[in-house]
Design an enzyme around this catalytic site. Structure first.
Site, PDB file in Angstrom:
ATOM      1  N   ASP A 177       2.615  -1.744  -4.428  1.00 17.16           N
ATOM      2  CA  ASP A 177       1.390  -1.355  -4.502  1.00 17.16           C
ATOM      3  C   ASP A 177       0.792  -1.960  -5.914  1.00 17.16           C
ATOM      4  O   ASP A 177       1.452  -2.595  -6.448  1.00 17.16           O
ATOM      5  CB  ASP A 177       1.251   0.112  -4.695  1.00 17.16           C
ATOM      6  CG  ASP A 177      -0.089   0.518  -4.172  1.00 17.16           C
ATOM      7  OD1 ASP A 177      -0.157   1.503  -2.963  1.00 17.16           O
ATOM      8  OD2 ASP A 177      -1.161   0.257  -4.451  1.00 17.16           O
ATOM      9  N   GLY A 180       0.843  -1.211  -0.117  1.00 18.51           N
ATOM     10  CA  GLY A 180       0.046  -0.113  -0.039  1.00 18.51           C
ATOM     11  C   GLY A 180       0.838   1.323   0.104  1.00 18.51           C
ATOM     12  O   GLY A 180       0.649   2.277   0.598  1.00 18.51           O
ATOM     13  N   LYS A 214     -11.116  -3.500  11.360  1.00 16.20           N
ATOM     14  CA  LYS A 214     -10.166  -3.073  12.294  1.00 16.20           C
ATOM     15  C   LYS A 214      -9.847  -3.895  13.678  1.00 16.20           C
ATOM     16  O   LYS A 214      -8.931  -4.223  14.174  1.00 16.20           O
ATOM     17  CB  LYS A 214     -10.022  -1.824  12.528  1.00 16.20           C
ATOM     18  CG  LYS A 214      -9.608  -0.729  11.313  1.00 16.20           C
ATOM     19  CD  LYS A 214      -8.324  -1.198  10.739  1.00 16.20           C
ATOM     20  CE  LYS A 214      -7.892  -0.389   9.401  1.00 16.20           C
ATOM     21  NZ  LYS A 214      -6.702  -0.796   8.952  1.00 16.20           N
ATOM     22  N   ARG A 256      -0.616  -0.953  -8.324  1.00 14.18           N
ATOM     23  CA  ARG A 256      -0.408  -0.171  -9.594  1.00 14.18           C
ATOM     24  C   ARG A 256       0.957   0.317  -9.772  1.00 14.18           C
ATOM     25  O   ARG A 256       1.560   0.778  -8.543  1.00 14.18           O
ATOM     26  CB  ARG A 256      -1.502   0.917 -10.062  1.00 14.18           C
ATOM     27  CG  ARG A 256      -1.559   1.836  -8.959  1.00 14.18           C
ATOM     28  CD  ARG A 256      -2.820   2.687  -9.163  1.00 14.18           C
ATOM     29  NE  ARG A 256      -3.026   3.598  -8.183  1.00 14.18           N
ATOM     30  CZ  ARG A 256      -2.608   4.940  -7.915  1.00 14.18           C
ATOM     31  NH1 ARG A 256      -1.953   5.190  -9.125  1.00 14.18           N
ATOM     32  NH2 ARG A 256      -2.709   5.379  -6.814  1.00 14.18           N
ATOM     33  N   TYR A 266     -15.445  -0.672   8.325  1.00 12.63           N
ATOM     34  CA  TYR A 266     -14.055  -0.627   8.339  1.00 12.63           C
ATOM     35  C   TYR A 266     -13.566  -0.827   9.943  1.00 12.63           C
ATOM     36  O   TYR A 266     -12.710  -1.450  10.003  1.00 12.63           O
ATOM     37  CB  TYR A 266     -13.832   0.966   8.318  1.00 12.63           C
ATOM     38  CG  TYR A 266     -12.394   1.796   8.468  1.00 12.63           C
ATOM     39  CD1 TYR A 266     -12.143   2.547   9.448  1.00 12.63           C
ATOM     40  CD2 TYR A 266     -11.355   1.234   7.407  1.00 12.63           C
ATOM     41  CE1 TYR A 266     -11.126   2.992   9.909  1.00 12.63           C
ATOM     42  CE2 TYR A 266     -10.248   1.948   7.792  1.00 12.63           C
ATOM     43  CZ  TYR A 266      -9.983   2.661   8.907  1.00 12.63           C
ATOM     44  OH  TYR A 266      -8.720   3.253   9.190  1.00 12.63           O
TER      45      TYR A 266
HETATM   46  C1  VAH Z   1     -10.305   7.266   7.918  1.00 15.29           C
HETATM   47  N1  VAH Z   1      -8.333   8.432   7.545  1.00 15.29           N
HETATM   48  O1  VAH Z   1     -11.032   8.409   8.146  1.00 15.29           O
HETATM   49  C2  VAH Z   1      -8.911   7.234   8.523  1.00 15.29           C
HETATM   50  C3  VAH Z   1      -8.676   6.875   9.638  1.00 15.29           C
HETATM   51  C4  VAH Z   1      -9.370   7.428  11.973  1.00 15.29           C
HETATM   52  C5  VAH Z   1      -9.480   7.660  10.424  1.00 15.29           C
HETATM   53  O2  VAH Z   1      -8.833   5.480  10.064  1.00 15.29           O
HETATM   54  O3  VAH Z   1     -11.042   6.203   7.673  1.00 15.29           O
END
Ligand code: VAH
Length: 319
Positions: free
Chosen positions: A34, A8, A146, A36, A142
């Site tokens: 990465d 990344g 995590k 690309r 997300y």
């Molecule tokens: C986001 N910049 O906004 C990232 C981060 C705490 C924010 O994980 O998804």
């Protein structure tokens, strides 16, 4: 860390981390990858670069072995707003890529880093002075990836002895590479718009406090944690770290100290506001400070002065 493979690398963190590691370890000891290979990009042209899709475990394994790296830093992932728009892809890439990276680290006995985020917390996490060890019931894809990632990295440490380490990053602000689809990106966009148009239409609501950090402090934190004495680490995945917490009005006022003519209005994005509302206001970084000496250098006004100066230089160069 002597020879590092980084995934990344074209992202907001990767581009700056690769530049720092190339300085610290030598160009020949940093394998940037990465999905690309943009011609002319400094990360691509400035040293060793390979195209790598993190969903291809064999290819990642081959690179780790052929370059004989001792460390794998896995950054490739979708950020919060993009993952919320494409949740299935968010799970597949964030978790599929992570499992591949952890397996490559396990099979080759590599030291391992991947970032978590304040996004790993949810609406019923204590919002202020959020503890290192507390409730983690995020309501975004997300955040789910995590929390799962933190647990998986700790599992690989306890079960297989892989030396995994991570931090829960706050919003990161930088001038070199634009962030890609995060909720905290307003705190980057505002500086660009201040210089280009002297005004900004903010997509996060007034009064929404979130943890933030200037990129130089984030890069320092990764290097410091990876070089920390493992005997001193009580926690591993992942450490709360934050340099400041502010809401949109505070960053506006900080910019006005340098640019009194700057103005800001609001046009709230309900999706990213909903994500921001589920995150803490301010987390407690004590464990990172005590276990490996985390010590950020930039507060809001110092970041603002540096961002505006560096962005002015950068944007003038494009005219
Ligand atoms: C986001 N910049 O906004 C990232 C981060 C705490 C924010 O994980 O998804």
């Amino acid at each position: 860390m002597k020879k590092v493979l980084v995934t990344g690398c074209l992202g907001q963190i990767g581009s700056e981390l690769v530049a720092r590691l190339r300085e610290d370890l030598g160009i020949e000891n940093v394998i940037a990858t990465d999905i690309r290979r943009p011609e002319g990009d400094p990360t691509v042209e400035g040293g060793m670069f390979e195209v790598l899709d993190v969903m291809d475990r064999e290819a990642m394994n081959h690179l780790a072995q052929s370059y004989e790296v001792d460390t794998l830093i896995h950054l490739a992932a979708l950020l919060s707003a993009v993952a919320e728009a494409k949740p299935q892809m968010g799970w597949e890439l964030n978790m599929g890529g992570l499992v591949n990276a952890l397996e490559v680290a396990r099979e080759n006995n590599l030291k391992f880093f991947t970032p978590s985020s304040i996004g790993a917390f949810g609406p019923n996490t204590p919002k202020d002075n959020t503890p290192q060890d507390t409730i983690q019931r995020p309501t975004t894809m997300y955040g789910v990836t995590k929390v799962a990632g933190e647990l998986l990295c700790d599992y690989y440490y306890t079960k297989f002895g892989v030396d995994t380490r991570g931090v829960r990053f706050p919003g990161l602000i930088s001038y070199k590479t634009l962030p890609g689809g995060g909720t905290t990106d307003y705190a980057v966009d505002i500086y660009y718009e201040a210089i280009k148009n002297k005004t900004y239409e903010c997509f996060i609501k007034e009064g929404t406090a979130m943890d933030m950090m200037y990129m130089p402090d984030a890069i320092d934190a990764i290097v410091q944690l990876m070089n920390a004495d493992p005997e001193k680490l009580i926690h591993r995945n992942a450490f709360n770290i934050s340099a400041m917490s502010f809401e949109p009005e505070e960053i506006k006022k900080s910019i006005q100290k340098v640019m009194p003519e700057f103005t800001m209005s609001y046009n709230v994005d309900p999706v990213r506001q909903g994500i921001a509302d589920s995150w803490p206001n301010a987390i407690d970084s004590t464990c990172a400070k005590e276990e490996w000496g985390f010590a950020p250098k930039y507060d809001l006004d110092a970041m603002t002065r540096d961002m505006l100066a560096k962005l002015t230089e950068k944007l003038m160069a494009t005219i």
